[in-house]
Design an enzyme around this catalytic site. Sequence first.
Site, PDB file in Angstrom:
ATOM      1  CE  LYS A  22      -7.428   2.804   1.671  1.00  6.23           C
ATOM      2  NZ  LYS A  22      -7.620   3.678   2.597  1.00  6.23           N
ATOM      3  CE1 TYR A  73      -3.992   1.594  -0.436  1.00  4.62           C
ATOM      4  CE2 TYR A  73      -3.606   2.805   1.420  1.00  4.62           C
ATOM      5  CZ  TYR A  73      -4.448   2.552   0.277  1.00  4.62           C
ATOM      6  OH  TYR A  73      -5.268   3.332   0.071  1.00  4.62           O
ATOM      7  CG  ASN A 102      -0.375   8.631   2.668  1.00  3.20           C
ATOM      8  OD1 ASN A 102       0.845   8.707   3.031  1.00  3.20           O
ATOM      9  ND2 ASN A 102      -1.304   8.353   3.315  1.00  3.20           N
ATOM     10  NE  ARG A 149      -8.123  12.605  -2.957  1.00  4.57           N
ATOM     11  CZ  ARG A 149      -8.513  12.366  -1.494  1.00  4.57           C
ATOM     12  NH1 ARG A 149      -9.014  13.138  -0.937  1.00  4.57           N
ATOM     13  NH2 ARG A 149      -8.107  11.228  -1.042  1.00  4.57           N
ATOM     14  CD  GLU A 160      -9.689   4.560  -0.211  1.00  6.53           C
ATOM     15  OE1 GLU A 160      -8.758   5.434   0.057  1.00  6.53           O
ATOM     16  OE2 GLU A 160     -10.598   4.197   0.522  1.00  6.53           O
ATOM     17  CG  ASP A 161      -7.990   7.671  -3.232  1.00  3.00           C
ATOM     18  OD1 ASP A 161      -8.293   8.320  -1.970  1.00  3.00           O
ATOM     19  OD2 ASP A 161      -6.846   7.106  -3.521  1.00  3.00           O
ATOM     20  CG  ASP A 189     -10.398   4.643   4.795  1.00  2.00           C
ATOM     21  OD1 ASP A 189     -10.553   4.555   6.073  1.00  2.00           O
ATOM     22  OD2 ASP A 189      -9.236   4.688   4.353  1.00  2.00           O
ATOM     23  CG  ASP A 190     -10.300   9.113   0.693  1.00  2.00           C
ATOM     24  OD1 ASP A 190      -9.142   8.701   0.945  1.00  2.00           O
ATOM     25  OD2 ASP A 190     -10.991   8.506  -0.254  1.00  2.00           O
TER      26      ASP A 190
END
Length: 543
Positions: free
Chosen positions: A167, A96, A401, A149, A238-239, A261-262
């Site tokens: 993930k 990851y 990150n 993103r 996610e993202d 999660d973000d």
Amino acid sequence: MNPQSTLTGYELLRSPQLNKGMAFTQAERLAHHIEGLLPPCVRTLELQVARVHSELSHLDNDLQRYLYLSDLQSRNETAFYATIMSDPSRFMPIVYTPTVGEACQKFDHVYRGARGMYLPISARGRVKELLQNWPEDDVRFIVVTDGERILGLGDLGVGGMGIPMGKLSLYTACAGVPPQFCMPVVLDVGTNNHELLEDPLYLGLRHERVRGDDYYAFVNEFVESVQALFPKCCIQWEDFANFNAVPLLNRYKDKLCTYNDDIQGTAAVALAGIFGALRISGQKLAEQRFLFLGGGSAATGIAELISEAMTLEGLTIDQARARHALFDVHGLIEKSRSDLADFQKPFAVDHAPLNSFVEAVKALRPTGIIGVSTVPKLFNQQVIEAMSEINERPIIFPYSNPTSRSECTAEEAYSWSNGNAIFASGSPFPPVTLHDGRTFVPGQGNNVYIFPAMGMAVYATEAKRVTEEMFIVAAKAVAEQVTDESLETGLIYPPQAKIFDASLHVAARVAEHIFEKNLARVPRPDDIESYIRERAYKPVYST
């Protein structure tokens, strides 16, 4: 071996779920018609893992190691997870962040083979039909991205698939969610990355991103198809870009088992770090003031969860929100600005405009700064020194990150604060020794402390919903595992080497909350922790 399996010969050796490689016994080789298809020696799983360690040590860089492990996962799932779980602190940065960022950027050029589910908007009206091609009938977890993103790297289109795959690998490796229940998904609605559109090797749809009603209708078809086919499934977003992430979460969070999660996982791991930091400073949560570098959904998500936790110490929600401020590319988010999104407005402060982050620090006097900007080096020496002048133990959390996007390094934070900073970052940094001989162990505020445990709790309880309270419970459960010895070195998170046990502890705490709130679909067991451990996946070959 799965006694239900009828695979034999090469088909068996090419099944990642059933393949044992050289660990097939002589009797199994005879029974399943694979005699002669393997060298004659039998090797244990332990020897296989040792061989993987040896091979990885001879590779030149972490991207090569990532690709090797991806190939292993496609060949022999048990050996892959046994390897990751043998040394999680070593392998998590490979499977990851930060390595997965480079893998996503180069996805089209290093693509190896089919993994995950790709749902193009060109298949609108047929999403359920495509999902039925997935080889498992019971899916409990989907991590889904539209690739817009990815980490701090931007729009990578279908290359974003590396994130859901990574993930879900950590769902299993860090918390024992059985891998057969997991599905990584990319919603391909195009890309606005013109380098990708002009790259002959790009694997996604070759048009700019679909927006507006067509986009949301496609996402809704995906959600409805998942609910129809996999009624116990939890969807993790996610993202996604902020302007889609927040509306999607708000649209579905009270209707199905889902979370982002973000927004929520990042918030929970930040809150866990703050709880750990307060054990060092000896202060109360309700006394803190936080200034965020970044004004997107990650910043507002963290600010909102901290605010809700502050209400448990007696503040009203409005009083708690007033203890947070955001600073974005246009400066301090204050009430006179006309460019604010709805999700930013609760944190707009009544203050004159400020265009310098260090001036915002001096004016607002926060006890902690949290970086979610994805812009490196903005926590510069002037900022760290200003925080140190205001606070005896300033909280410095550069959470962006991958490593190349971190707002500062651990060495910079400790050096510029004369060792007084309470530090955690989104990407890993090595221990830091200052000129006076003091050594600090920087913590990594990695969502891996939260989302795998959340997944295990949801899996074990078959939870109907994921709530904000569950993330506060998870944050407290993470923080309570940090030892006094760790705190003395500056480490405010549990060591990643013990992530599996830490995750099961968090999962048990969250599961207990799920049962208390009547959100479970299964009866409450007498011993929740044992119940969780019994259901955790273990990388061993079946007989």
